[in-house]
Write a protein that holds these residues in place. Structure first.
Motif, mmCIF file in Angstrom:
data_model
loop_
_atom_site.group_PDB
_atom_site.id
_atom_site.type_symbol
_atom_site.label_atom_id
_atom_site.label_comp_id
_atom_site.label_asym_id
_atom_site.label_seq_id
_atom_site.Cartn_x
_atom_site.Cartn_y
_atom_site.Cartn_z
ATOM 1 N N ARG A 102 0.824 -1.211 0.000
ATOM 2 C CA ARG A 102 0.000 0.000 0.000
ATOM 3 C C ARG A 102 0.854 1.256 0.000
ATOM 4 O O ARG A 102 0.525 2.262 -0.635
ATOM 5 C CB ARG A 102 -0.940 0.013 1.201
ATOM 6 C CG ARG A 102 -1.938 1.191 1.158
ATOM 7 C CD ARG A 102 -2.816 1.221 2.405
ATOM 8 N NE ARG A 102 -3.836 2.247 2.320
ATOM 9 C CZ ARG A 102 -3.626 3.532 2.572
ATOM 10 N NH1 ARG A 102 -2.413 3.952 2.908
ATOM 11 N NH2 ARG A 102 -4.625 4.407 2.468
ATOM 12 N N GLU A 106 0.363 4.293 -2.635
ATOM 13 C CA GLU A 106 0.003 5.618 -2.119
ATOM 14 C C GLU A 106 1.056 6.655 -2.481
ATOM 15 O O GLU A 106 0.725 7.790 -2.842
ATOM 16 C CB GLU A 106 -0.177 5.556 -0.606
ATOM 17 C CG GLU A 106 -0.660 6.871 -0.009
ATOM 18 C CD GLU A 106 -0.975 6.773 1.475
ATOM 19 O OE1 GLU A 106 -1.440 7.778 2.039
ATOM 20 O OE2 GLU A 106 -0.763 5.687 2.062
ATOM 21 N N ASP A 122 -6.260 2.718 -1.966
ATOM 22 C CA ASP A 122 -7.204 1.714 -1.479
ATOM 23 C C ASP A 122 -8.124 1.216 -2.592
ATOM 24 O O ASP A 122 -8.408 0.017 -2.698
ATOM 25 C CB ASP A 122 -8.041 2.283 -0.329
ATOM 26 C CG ASP A 122 -7.246 2.412 0.958
ATOM 27 O OD1 ASP A 122 -6.184 1.774 1.072
ATOM 28 O OD2 ASP A 122 -7.693 3.155 1.855
ATOM 29 N N LEU A 125 -6.097 -1.115 -4.951
ATOM 30 C CA LEU A 125 -5.789 -2.394 -4.319
ATOM 31 C C LEU A 125 -7.048 -3.251 -4.187
ATOM 32 O O LEU A 125 -6.996 -4.471 -4.380
ATOM 33 C CB LEU A 125 -5.161 -2.168 -2.949
ATOM 34 C CG LEU A 125 -3.778 -1.498 -2.956
ATOM 35 C CD1 LEU A 125 -3.304 -1.242 -1.533
ATOM 36 C CD2 LEU A 125 -2.754 -2.336 -3.710
ATOM 37 N N MET A 131 -5.928 -5.915 -1.449
ATOM 38 C CA MET A 131 -6.144 -5.237 -0.176
ATOM 39 C C MET A 131 -5.642 -6.069 1.004
ATOM 40 O O MET A 131 -5.093 -5.532 1.966
ATOM 41 C CB MET A 131 -7.628 -4.902 -0.008
ATOM 42 C CG MET A 131 -7.914 -4.029 1.202
ATOM 43 S SD MET A 131 -7.110 -2.409 1.108
ATOM 44 C CE MET A 131 -8.269 -1.559 0.029
ATOM 45 N N SER A 134 -1.975 -5.426 1.709
ATOM 46 C CA SER A 134 -1.598 -4.018 1.819
ATOM 47 C C SER A 134 -0.331 -3.804 2.634
ATOM 48 O O SER A 134 0.507 -2.956 2.297
ATOM 49 C CB SER A 134 -2.728 -3.202 2.450
ATOM 50 O OG SER A 134 -3.859 -3.175 1.622
#
Length: 243
Positions: A102, A106, A122, A125, A131, A134
Motif C-alpha cells: 500500500r 500511495e 485503497d 488495491l 487489499m 496491503s
C-alpha cells in the motif's frame, strides 16, 4: 464484446521508427476505442514493443503521429503523456521490492498529484484483490501478485489508456486467467481502454475486441479476433498453417 462508447481514445497514424537502413517499425497505424482491449501479437522482433515505446514517447518517430483523445501528443515526452492519461507497464516488473504494497501505491498517487492518495491506493488495491496484502513487503509476494502490484502502479491517477507489454509473461495458466479477468473488469468499471502486447494466444483472442498482427515492423492483419485468427497470412506467419 462491445465497447462502451464509440469514441477514439488513442490513435497512431503512419508511425515509423528507422535506425539507418533498419526499419524497426514502418508505417504502422492503429487505434483504440473507449472501453476496448486491443491485442497486439506477432513473432519476437516484429516491432510490437517498439510501437508501444513510440506511443508512450520513449522512442522518437522517424515519421507519423500519435493522438490521445483527439489531441496530438507526438512531441510530448513520456511524463507529459502519463499526466494526460496514457500509462504503461513493462515486460519486467517495476515495483519497489522493499516497500509495503500500500505504501508504494500511495506514494505513486502522491507523486501523480492525486487529491487523496490514500483513497486512490485503497480503490486500486481493492479492484485488483490486493487489499489483504496491503501491509506485506513487495518482495514477499508471489510473482503473480507482484505483476498485479505492477498493474496497480500503472493505474495510479485513473489513466484513460493503459498499455501493457506482456503482462502474463511468467505467470501460471490460472494467474494469467485471473489477470485477464481483472483487465476485462477495468474496461467496464474503471473506464480504462487497454492496448495489450501478449504472447498468450488464449488470453489475446479470449479478451480482445480487436487483434492486430505484426510482422517485420508492419501490420499484416487487424480486426475482430475470429476474423484475424482465420486470416491465411496470420496462420502462415504466426499461428501456424494448422492453427
Amino acid at each position: 464484446m462491445s465497447t462502451s462508447e464509440n469514441k477514439l481514445v488513442l490513435e497512431a497514424h503512419d508511425v515509423a521508427i528507422h535506425y539507418g537502413g533498419v526499419k524497426a517499425v514502418d508505417g504502422v497505424s492503429l487505434s483504440l476505442q473507449k472501453g476496448q482491449i486491443h491485442g497486439l501479437i506477432g513473432p519476437n522482433g516484429a516491432g510490437k514493443s517498439t510501437v508501444i515505446d513510440a506511443i508512450t514517447g520513449r522512442r522518437r518517430l522517424t515519421r507519423g503521429k500519435v493522438s490521445l483523445a483527439g489531441v496530438d501528443v507526438t512531441h510530448l515526452g513520456p511524463t507529459e503523456r502519463r499526466q494526460r492519461g496514457l500509462s504503461r507497464s513493462f515486460q519486467r516488473t517495476s515495483i519497489f521490492e522493499q516497500m509495503l504494497v500500500r505504501q508504494q501505491v500511495e506514494l505513486a498517487s502522491y507523486k501523480m498529484g492525486v487529491a487523496d492518495p490514500g483513497a486512490d491506493a485503497d480503490a486500486i488495491l481493492q479492484e485488483l484483490d490486493l487489499m489483504n496484502l496491503s501491509h506485506a513487503v513487495a518482495a514477499d509476494l508471489g510473482y503473480g501478485e507482484q505483476r498485479r502490484l505492477d498493474l496497480a502502479l500503472a493505474l495510479v491517477g485513473r489513466p484513460s489508456v493503459l498499455l501493457l507489454d506482456e503482462p502474463m509473461a511468467g505467470l501460471s495458466v490460472q494467474e494469467s486467467h485471473d489477470l485477464a479477468k481483472h483487465l476485462q473488469a477495468l474496461t467496464s468499471r474503471w473506464d480504462v481502454s487497454v492496448l495489450l502486447v501478449e504472447h498468450d494466444m488464449d488470453v489475446v483472442f479470449g479478451i480482445s475486441n480487436v487483434v492486430t498482427v505484426f510482422e517485420l515492423g508492419r501490420v499484416i492483419a487487424s480486426g475482430e479476433p475470429a476474423v484475424v485468427r482465420a486470416d491465411p497470412r496470420v496462420r502462415t506467419a504466426y499461428l501456424g498453417s494448422a492453427a
